[in-house]
Design a protein around this motif. Structure first.
Motif, PDB file in Angstrom:
ATOM      1  N   PHE A 101       0.845  -1.189   0.000  1.00 27.68           N
ATOM      2  CA  PHE A 101       0.000   0.000   0.000  1.00 27.68           C
ATOM      3  C   PHE A 101       0.885   1.245   0.000  1.00 27.68           C
ATOM      4  N   ASN A 102       1.897   1.255   0.860  1.00 26.42           N
ATOM      5  CA  ASN A 102       2.805   2.392   0.934  1.00 26.42           C
ATOM      6  C   ASN A 102       3.577   2.580  -0.364  1.00 26.42           C
ATOM      7  N   GLU A 103       4.025   1.481  -0.966  1.00 26.93           N
ATOM      8  CA  GLU A 103       4.753   1.560  -2.232  1.00 26.93           C
ATOM      9  C   GLU A 103       3.883   2.210  -3.311  1.00 26.93           C
ATOM     10  N   ILE A 104       2.647   1.761  -3.391  1.00 25.00           N
ATOM     11  CA  ILE A 104       1.728   2.300  -4.398  1.00 25.00           C
ATOM     12  C   ILE A 104       1.455   3.768  -4.108  1.00 25.00           C
ATOM     13  N   ALA A 105       1.256   4.121  -2.837  1.00 25.55           N
ATOM     14  CA  ALA A 105       0.996   5.513  -2.465  1.00 25.55           C
ATOM     15  C   ALA A 105       2.168   6.409  -2.845  1.00 25.55           C
ATOM     16  N   GLN A 106       3.371   5.946  -2.600  1.00 24.01           N
ATOM     17  CA  GLN A 106       4.548   6.740  -2.952  1.00 24.01           C
ATOM     18  C   GLN A 106       4.696   6.855  -4.463  1.00 24.01           C
ATOM     19  N   THR A 107       4.431   5.783  -5.169  1.00 18.56           N
ATOM     20  CA  THR A 107       4.539   5.799  -6.628  1.00 18.56           C
ATOM     21  C   THR A 107       3.517   6.741  -7.233  1.00 18.56           C
ATOM     22  N   MET A 108       2.292   6.712  -6.724  1.00 12.29           N
ATOM     23  CA  MET A 108       1.241   7.535  -7.320  1.00 12.29           C
ATOM     24  C   MET A 108       1.477   9.024  -7.118  1.00 12.29           C
ATOM     25  N   GLN A 109       2.233   9.386  -6.084  1.00 15.24           N
ATOM     26  CA  GLN A 109       2.503  10.806  -5.848  1.00 15.24           C
ATOM     27  C   GLN A 109       3.316  11.429  -6.978  1.00 15.24           C
ATOM     28  N   GLY A 110       4.153  10.638  -7.628  1.00 12.89           N
ATOM     29  CA  GLY A 110       4.948  11.153  -8.726  1.00 12.89           C
ATOM     30  C   GLY A 110       4.512  10.646 -10.083  1.00 12.89           C
ATOM     31  N   ASP A 111       3.382   9.957 -10.134  1.00 12.98           N
ATOM     32  CA  ASP A 111       2.935   9.350 -11.383  1.00 12.98           C
ATOM     33  C   ASP A 111       1.482   9.729 -11.650  1.00 12.98           C
ATOM     34  N   PRO A 112       1.250  10.751 -12.467  1.00 11.48           N
ATOM     35  CA  PRO A 112      -0.120  11.199 -12.714  1.00 11.48           C
ATOM     36  C   PRO A 112      -1.010  10.150 -13.365  1.00 11.48           C
ATOM     37  N   VAL A 113      -0.430   9.254 -14.148  1.00 13.06           N
ATOM     38  CA  VAL A 113      -1.229   8.210 -14.803  1.00 13.06           C
ATOM     39  C   VAL A 113      -1.761   7.240 -13.743  1.00 13.06           C
ATOM     40  N   LEU A 114      -0.896   6.801 -12.853  1.00 15.79           N
ATOM     41  CA  LEU A 114      -1.317   5.911 -11.776  1.00 15.79           C
ATOM     42  C   LEU A 114      -2.302   6.621 -10.855  1.00 15.79           C
ATOM     43  N   ASN A 115      -2.030   7.869 -10.551  1.00 19.39           N
ATOM     44  CA  ASN A 115      -2.924   8.654  -9.703  1.00 19.39           C
ATOM     45  C   ASN A 115      -4.331   8.691 -10.304  1.00 19.39           C
ATOM     46  N   LYS A 116      -4.420   8.926 -11.590  1.00 18.32           N
ATOM     47  CA  LYS A 116      -5.721   8.966 -12.278  1.00 18.32           C
ATOM     48  C   LYS A 116      -6.408   7.605 -12.234  1.00 18.32           C
ATOM     49  N   ARG A 117      -5.638   6.534 -12.440  1.00 17.97           N
ATOM     50  CA  ARG A 117      -6.219   5.188 -12.383  1.00 17.97           C
ATOM     51  C   ARG A 117      -6.830   4.932 -11.007  1.00 17.97           C
ATOM     52  N   ILE A 118      -6.117   5.337  -9.975  1.00 21.51           N
ATOM     53  CA  ILE A 118      -6.607   5.110  -8.609  1.00 21.51           C
ATOM     54  C   ILE A 118      -7.821   5.990  -8.323  1.00 21.51           C
ATOM     55  N   GLN A 119      -7.775   7.245  -8.751  1.00 21.55           N
ATOM     56  CA  GLN A 119      -8.922   8.133  -8.552  1.00 21.55           C
ATOM     57  C   GLN A 119     -10.162   7.597  -9.261  1.00 21.55           C
ATOM     58  N   ASP A 120      -9.974   7.092 -10.470  1.00 21.20           N
ATOM     59  CA  ASP A 120     -11.104   6.525 -11.210  1.00 21.20           C
ATOM     60  C   ASP A 120     -11.679   5.307 -10.492  1.00 21.20           C
ATOM     61  N   ALA A 121     -10.794   4.451  -9.970  1.00 18.01           N
ATOM     62  CA  ALA A 121     -11.249   3.261  -9.243  1.00 18.01           C
ATOM     63  C   ALA A 121     -11.994   3.666  -7.974  1.00 18.01           C
ATOM     64  N   ALA A 122     -11.490   4.671  -7.278  1.00 14.62           N
ATOM     65  CA  ALA A 122     -12.154   5.139  -6.059  1.00 14.62           C
ATOM     66  C   ALA A 122     -13.507   5.768  -6.387  1.00 14.62           C
ATOM     67  N   ALA A 123     -13.570   6.511  -7.481  1.00 14.46           N
ATOM     68  CA  ALA A 123     -14.831   7.145  -7.884  1.00 14.46           C
ATOM     69  C   ALA A 123     -15.893   6.101  -8.228  1.00 14.46           C
ATOM     70  N   LYS A 124     -15.470   4.981  -8.811  1.00 14.30           N
ATOM     71  CA  LYS A 124     -16.427   3.914  -9.139  1.00 14.30           C
ATOM     72  C   LYS A 124     -16.978   3.272  -7.870  1.00 14.30           C
ATOM     73  N   GLN A 125     -16.146   3.215  -6.823  1.00 18.29           N
ATOM     74  CA  GLN A 125     -16.569   2.606  -5.566  1.00 18.29           C
ATOM     75  C   GLN A 125     -17.364   3.580  -4.708  1.00 18.29           C
ATOM     76  N   ALA A 126     -17.044   4.852  -4.786  1.00 18.50           N
ATOM     77  CA  ALA A 126     -17.663   5.860  -3.923  1.00 18.50           C
ATOM     78  C   ALA A 126     -19.166   6.026  -4.144  1.00 18.50           C
ATOM     79  N   PRO A 127     -19.697   5.937  -5.380  1.00 16.41           N
ATOM     80  CA  PRO A 127     -21.150   6.092  -5.520  1.00 16.41           C
ATOM     81  C   PRO A 127     -21.928   5.073  -4.690  1.00 16.41           C
ATOM     82  N   ALA A 128     -21.423   3.870  -4.567  1.00 19.09           N
ATOM     83  CA  ALA A 128     -22.105   2.863  -3.752  1.00 19.09           C
ATOM     84  C   ALA A 128     -22.119   3.294  -2.297  1.00 19.09           C
ATOM     85  N   ALA A 129     -21.026   3.857  -1.815  1.00 16.35           N
ATOM     86  CA  ALA A 129     -20.963   4.340  -0.434  1.00 16.35           C
ATOM     87  C   ALA A 129     -21.836   5.576  -0.285  1.00 16.35           C
ATOM     88  N   GLY A 130     -21.828   6.450  -1.286  1.00 17.54           N
ATOM     89  CA  GLY A 130     -22.622   7.666  -1.241  1.00 17.54           C
ATOM     90  C   GLY A 130     -24.112   7.383  -1.275  1.00 17.54           C
TER      91      GLY A 130
END
Length: 137
Positions: free
Chosen positions: A101-130
């Motif tokens: 988890f920490n490795e991915i978090a550190q990688t995403m801070q300097g990688d906009p493509v990975l950051n976007k992938r994670i944001q998109d995945a979180a957005a898909k999950q968030a509507p169910a929580a919302g």
């Protein structure tokens, strides 16, 4: 929508300080497999190489874990000393180790493509929580 945004903001705050989880992960160290991650080298192409080492399953696991950790961090009913342990439990429940988890978090801070992938995945999950949030009011 407001709940979703606050959850994503909380998850982003968790990502900004991931090293806190590393302190509690030393209980069962596991050597990383060669297919999981390659060390980032700091060259301009490292972000793209690092992105390729994070699988789609890991992106989804990370997004799930980050959302869960965000909820734990915001939960006033959880004592501060217990938040790290509960966060690590939430992370490992997704199938990731806290170290990964920490490795991915550190990688995403300097990688906009990975950051976007994670944001998109979180957005898909968030509507169910919302969608469940209004029922709790």
């Amino acid at each position: 929508m407001k709940f979703r945004n606050s959850t994503l903001i909380a998850a982003a705050a968790v990502l900004a300080a991931p090293s806190a989880f590393a302190q509690t992960t030393q209980t069962s160290p596991a050597p990383p497999t060669t297919t999981e991650a390659a060390p980032a080298t700091g060259t301009s192409g490292a972000g793209t190489a690092a992105t390729a080492t994070v699988t789609e399953a890991e992106v989804n696991q990370f997004a799930t874990a980050a959302l869960a950790v965000g909820k734990i961090r915001q939960d006033a009913a959880v004592a501060e000393p217990d938040k790290n342990a509960k966060s690590v439990e939430a992370i490992t429940a997704t199938g990731l180790t806290a170290a990964r988890f920490n490795e991915i978090a550190q990688t995403m801070q300097g990688d906009p493509v990975l950051n976007k992938r994670i944001q998109d995945a979180a957005a898909k999950q968030a509507p169910a929580a919302g969608a469940a949030a209004p029922a709790q009011r």
